[in-house]
Design a protein around this motif. Sequence first.
Motif, PDB file in Angstrom:
ATOM      1  N   ARG A 114      54.313  -9.681 -30.141  1.00  0.00           N
ATOM      2  CA  ARG A 114      55.220  -8.642 -30.243  1.00  0.00           C
ATOM      3  C   ARG A 114      54.081  -8.500 -31.877  1.00  0.00           C
ATOM      4  N   ALA A 133      53.197  -4.982 -34.356  1.00  0.00           N
ATOM      5  CA  ALA A 133      53.151  -3.897 -33.607  1.00  0.00           C
ATOM      6  C   ALA A 133      51.302  -3.563 -33.637  1.00  0.00           C
ATOM      7  N   ALA A 188      56.596   1.194 -31.938  1.00  0.00           N
ATOM      8  CA  ALA A 188      55.056   0.606 -32.527  1.00  0.00           C
ATOM      9  C   ALA A 188      54.182   1.787 -32.289  1.00  0.00           C
ATOM     10  N   ASP A 218      55.998  -0.743 -38.488  1.00  0.00           N
ATOM     11  CA  ASP A 218      55.369  -0.405 -36.849  1.00  0.00           C
ATOM     12  C   ASP A 218      55.039   0.792 -36.935  1.00  0.00           C
ATOM     13  N   ARG A 219      55.644   1.784 -37.408  1.00  0.00           N
ATOM     14  CA  ARG A 219      54.875   3.688 -37.353  1.00  0.00           C
ATOM     15  C   ARG A 219      54.904   3.580 -38.329  1.00  0.00           C
ATOM     16  N   ASN A 272      60.362   0.195 -39.658  1.00  0.00           N
ATOM     17  CA  ASN A 272      60.009  -1.722 -39.473  1.00  0.00           C
ATOM     18  C   ASN A 272      60.965  -2.090 -39.331  1.00  0.00           C
ATOM     19  N   LYS A 273      60.858  -3.207 -38.790  1.00  0.00           N
ATOM     20  CA  LYS A 273      62.061  -3.641 -38.300  1.00  0.00           C
ATOM     21  C   LYS A 273      63.648  -3.783 -38.566  1.00  0.00           C
ATOM     22  N   THR A 297      48.466   2.020 -37.454  1.00  0.00           N
ATOM     23  CA  THR A 297      50.126   2.555 -37.303  1.00  0.00           C
ATOM     24  C   THR A 297      50.445   3.579 -38.394  1.00  0.00           C
ATOM     25  N   PHE A 348      64.442  -1.568 -34.554  1.00  0.00           N
ATOM     26  CA  PHE A 348      64.077  -0.731 -35.979  1.00  0.00           C
ATOM     27  C   PHE A 348      65.128  -0.400 -36.430  1.00  0.00           C
TER      28      PHE A 348
END
Length: 377
Positions: free
Chosen positions: A54, A56, A94, A245-246, A255-256, A281, A332
């Motif tokens: 796991r 990204a 991601a 993650d993006r 993100n998380k 990313t 996320f």
Amino acid sequence: MKIDGTPYRSVWVDEHDQWSVRIIDQTKLPWSVEILRLTAVRDAAHAIRSMQVRGAPLIGAVAAYGLALGLRADASTEAMERDAALLAATRPTAVNLRWALDRMLTVLRNTRQADRVRAAYAQAQQIADEDAERNEQIGLHGLPLIEQAAAARQGSGPVRVLTHCNAGWLATVDWGTAMAPIYKAHDAGIDVHVWVDETRPRNQGAALTAFELGKHGVAHTVVSDNAGGHLMQHGQVDLVIVGADRVTRTGDAANKIGTYLKALAAHDNGVPFHVALPSSTIDWTIDDGVRDIPIEERAQSEVTTMTGRAMDGSVATIRVVPTGSPAANPAFDVTPHRLITGLITERGRTQATREGLAALFPELGPTRTRPGESGAA
Ligand code: MRU
């Protein structure tokens, strides 16, 4: 990075074992370090979906190797496109996953069928190597932030960095994103201490960030997810660094889950909030992260249960929610760019703005459009 003195990457190829792909099974950490052998595209898809890997950048690299594994079984264009679709569907948020597969397909669609396996391994290796290099650069570009914080502390104690989730080497091919400046600072002899958010429901902070910081000898303390605001109010956090993650072309960062709340608390308390990311990313096709970034909804069981080591040493899963109570599990959230002090990339630091990102990556930003757009970035 090292585990008990042995250098590891989070994914690698064993040329002497039928070119199988090796990963560290992250669902087993921190209780045991178990290496998995992937030999087929479905193994790679399962590893990503089940979060054996796991983070990204890492899921992008494993998807690239997964495509190579698939081509070994069938190098036809039809099979290749089918395998790419299988891998792309494993996790939605991601963007590195799509980025890596697009890059693989761009090369492989222009490669003769007979040459595709070799070309796929070479391209996947390049993606992995570049990720490690980019993250080390992120570390070097983020280091001055910690040096400045150390200077401001005037020797009154360690620089206190808060982080959320795991954006260390386990989430990438090597070095990590948010953790790379911390490793660089630690290695340079700067006294640094990391507040590690536990990161429910999957506990990537407690299980993975704490594990890798411990193995590298970096001082850290695990805190419950709700402690960050309190620590900031009491002047115990010098800066926050998280991964992503993006990131949209305007600087919004997914993100998380829980990252947004940390950004709000940091903003309220005047604590600098930085997002570290490699260019893979950045999603150059979208502007509004809250509206446009797909947020993965994961299983209720991740919220209703917890896994850990029981007092007898066995690893056990227990239920922590009353039977019959439903749970929701958005994995996320999106931090709007107005709450982000700065982005740390492999090319340097910039503001979380369209102009800042376009100036750092002029060859990437203006060229990507969504259907129907004019092309202005
Ligand atoms: O659900 P996960 O564990 O894949 O989520 C990972 C994160 O949110 C990381 O912080 C992010 O990918 C940055 S990784 C360098």
